[in-house]
Each structure stands twice: as structure tokens, then as C-alpha cells.
Design a protein around this motif. Sequence first.
Motif, PDB file in Angstrom:
ATOM      1  N   VAL A  77       9.330 -46.981  12.560  1.00 50.11           N
ATOM      2  CA  VAL A  77       9.533 -48.439  12.540  1.00 50.11           C
ATOM      3  C   VAL A  77       9.975 -48.912  13.919  1.00 50.11           C
ATOM      4  O   VAL A  77      10.512 -48.135  14.716  1.00 50.11           O
TER       5      VAL A  77
ATOM      6  N   LYS B 118       5.897 -51.269  11.290  1.00 54.67           N
ATOM      7  CA  LYS B 118       5.830 -49.812  11.176  1.00 54.67           C
ATOM      8  C   LYS B 118       4.486 -49.355  11.731  1.00 54.67           C
ATOM      9  O   LYS B 118       3.458 -49.978  11.475  1.00 54.67           O
TER      10      LYS B 118
ATOM     11  N   ASP C  37      11.152 -58.426   5.101  1.00 45.87           N
ATOM     12  CA  ASP C  37      12.577 -58.423   5.446  1.00 45.87           C
ATOM     13  C   ASP C  37      13.400 -58.296   4.180  1.00 45.87           C
ATOM     14  O   ASP C  37      13.420 -59.190   3.347  1.00 45.87           O
ATOM     15  N   THR C  38      14.060 -57.172   4.025  1.00 45.68           N
ATOM     16  CA  THR C  38      14.900 -57.000   2.837  1.00 45.68           C
ATOM     17  C   THR C  38      16.369 -57.197   3.172  1.00 45.68           C
ATOM     18  O   THR C  38      17.230 -57.013   2.337  1.00 45.68           O
TER      19      THR C  38
ATOM     20  N   ASN D  73      11.150 -59.460  13.288  1.00 49.60           N
ATOM     21  CA  ASN D  73      10.352 -58.775  12.282  1.00 49.60           C
ATOM     22  C   ASN D  73      10.256 -57.286  12.562  1.00 49.60           C
ATOM     23  O   ASN D  73      10.014 -56.872  13.682  1.00 49.60           O
TER      24      ASN D  73
ATOM     25  N   GLU E 219       3.247 -54.822   8.931  1.00 49.79           N
ATOM     26  CA  GLU E 219       4.382 -55.749   8.972  1.00 49.79           C
ATOM     27  C   GLU E 219       5.258 -55.479   7.745  1.00 49.79           C
ATOM     28  O   GLU E 219       4.757 -55.404   6.629  1.00 49.79           O
ATOM     29  N   LEU E 220       6.564 -55.343   7.944  1.00 55.73           N
ATOM     30  CA  LEU E 220       7.453 -55.014   6.830  1.00 55.73           C
ATOM     31  C   LEU E 220       8.136 -56.269   6.300  1.00 55.73           C
ATOM     32  O   LEU E 220       8.464 -57.173   7.068  1.00 55.73           O
TER      33      LEU E 220
ATOM     34  N   GLU F  54       5.067 -41.705  10.829  1.00 55.85           N
ATOM     35  CA  GLU F  54       5.462 -43.098  10.593  1.00 55.85           C
ATOM     36  C   GLU F  54       6.737 -43.394  11.363  1.00 55.85           C
ATOM     37  O   GLU F  54       7.684 -42.611  11.325  1.00 55.85           O
TER      38      GLU F  54
END
Length: 383
Positions: free
Chosen positions: A212, A144, A243-244, A141, A240-241, A210
Motif C-alpha cells: 500500500v 495498493k 477509506d475505512t 487516498n 484505490e482503497l 502487494e
Amino acid sequence: MKVKEVAQILDRFYPPELAAVWDNVGLQVGDPNQEVNRIMIALDPSELVVNEAIKAKVDLLVTHHPLVMSGVNRFTTETSIGRVIANLNANRIALFAAHTNADVAKDGVNDVLARKFELLDLEPLLPLAALSDKDRATEGNLLKIVVFSPAEATEKLIDAMSEAGAGQIGNYDRCAYQVSGVGTFRPQLGADPYLGQVGEITQTQEDRIEMVFRRQHLSGVVEALRRTHPYEEPAYDVIELVDTDQIGLGRKGHLARPLTLKVFAERVAAVVPKTHHGVRVSGDLSAKISTVGVITGAAANFLPQVAQREIDCYVTADAKHHVTLDNLMASGPNLIDLSHWASESPWCDDLANRLNAQFTAENKGIEVIVSTIMGDPWSLRLP
Ligand SMILES: [Zn+2]
């Protein structure tokens, strides 16, 4: 080229953070600084394979299955694992494993098998988010961190957080975004403020930074922030980003034109390595198969989740009686069961080709060979 440099290439092919949390991947035995002239690829680091590697004078053995998973705490030569380690070390052969990370990664074990079946428009069969915590690559995962800093501390903070693993994006490091704004606070009694006075509202120019990072760096990045930030109570968020990248376990694809289950099973049998296990089929042999799901290795237990993915046929290995019968009674997808080894060993040739192509292009003079040991452990099957 050194062992650790080959390991970096393998980590780029199969990022270790994609491995399931229970897994054990990467360099397992040997000296990271040893020079590599010859590499062997195999599915298992068995004694048979290690003997073959010794005869072939390889410096690095790359396998899919790790030598040690868990629960092993003795490595004497009275055990098979102990003998493997002793023989590898005595012959200066390093051992590297790419396991569930190679299952999930693009162009990994599952893509290799799915392409053999001529499946088109491949996509993940089970998105990582759909897996249980146990099987999930939770380390994969992306997070950021957003931190607010007085302008004079911004560069130091970016340096400290990037040293702790933040800001790595592809071939770039120390990636950060910053924008200026105004922060405000009122120190309370007992505070020891970096700026302003107790009881007075203070406004100050601050940067929003910022960066990641992967989840495994979370504690290091937060620790670096707290150590470097001049404020007593730095303001920061960890986000939490989503998932792309569309990563997941197994592959789903469709056939150029529908085939009956029987004809598709014959295609499968024609392209996987021959074993005594053979290719077993559960379902209606005349059923039309258009869409197929594949998970290499022992993955029949995923049948309930796989059944939700609108496929006509599921190809996996090591299917047991009960899970197969339950699936049949529940009118789940038709099932094709392979030998575990047969489902995964085509990956060995694919990895050897990829590495050989890379080393040839870079003129590295490293030769990559594939083990010729028949790794399926069965020696006979009577009907
Ligand atoms: Zn396996």
C-alpha cells in the motif's frame, strides 16, 4: 531536538496528506536542522505575532494559517509577508503551518471546538468523499499496487518500491504481502523476453506482491517497479482503497440533553474567546437543539451539504448575508456564526498542551507557549 524532529511530531498529529489539494502546509521558513528550545503556537503568522515570538526568544513558531497560500511572488520587506520572513530569518525562528490537515485530523481544530460545546459521540460532519475535488485531501487516498514477479526479483522489487514510499503502515515500513503462483505468457514477434522463446507458451513460477502507499507516491512507485522488474512488460495493478478510517471535515455530535437554540448559543458564547464579532445566531431561538455540526473557520458555504447531515444547528464562522438568508428561507439548520479567529484559536492551547505533555514525558526540556496576541482583526462593533 531539531526543527525537523518537531515537524515529524506535528506531521504525526496532523498528517500532511490530509491537507486539501490547494493548501500549503509544513515547514515554511527556517533551518530544519536548527535546535529547538522554545516553541510558540499562534493562529496566524502576522507581524504582531512574529514580534511577540522574537521577544519571547522562540526557535519555532507553529501556526494554523500558512504564511503564503498562492499568488504571492514578491517577498521584499515592503510587504508584510516579506517583513515576516526577514524577521523570522534574522531571529532564527522557523515557521511551520498545520492548516487543513489539522482541520481534518482526529483531535485537530474541529474536535477541539466541538468538545468545548460538550458534543458527544463525535464523528466527521462531511466525509472526505462528499467534498468536491478542490476541498478533498486527494493525497490522503490509499492505493495498493499488486505486481507479479519472478521469484528471484521479489526482494529487489519490494526494496525498490518501499524506497519510493510503498509499504509504510503506521510505525512499520517495507510492509508487503507475497504469495506464489504460476504465470503464463507467449512472447510475440518483436518481443525480447526475459524468459521463454518467441511464439512458445511459457509457464513460470511468479510471486504476487502487494504493497500500500499514499497517492502522492504513485508515479515514484510505478517508476521503481518498471526500473527494477526484469520483464519487458511487467504485469501490475494499482487499486484505490476505500477509506475505512472515517476521516472528514468538521464534526457532528449530540448534546447530553436538548437545549433551545438560545441557550445553546449562550453556551457557545461562554466557551469561545471574546471578540468584537461576538456570536451571531440565525434561526428560531426557541427551537430544540439535539444534534450539532461544527466546521471551524470560513465554512458557511458548506451549508447545502451540511443541511443533508440531519443536524439541528450548524456552528461555523464568516457567514455572509446571502448564504445565511438562503439557508433560513430553505429551512436549513439553525446557524451560529463565530469570528474566524474565535472558532480556531482554542486549538492553540490544545496543541501546546499536547506538545508540552510529550516533551515532559520524554524529558526534552522544550517549552511550548501560546501567543497572547488577540488575533481577531476587528477593533469595535457598534450595534
Ligand atoms: Zn482558518
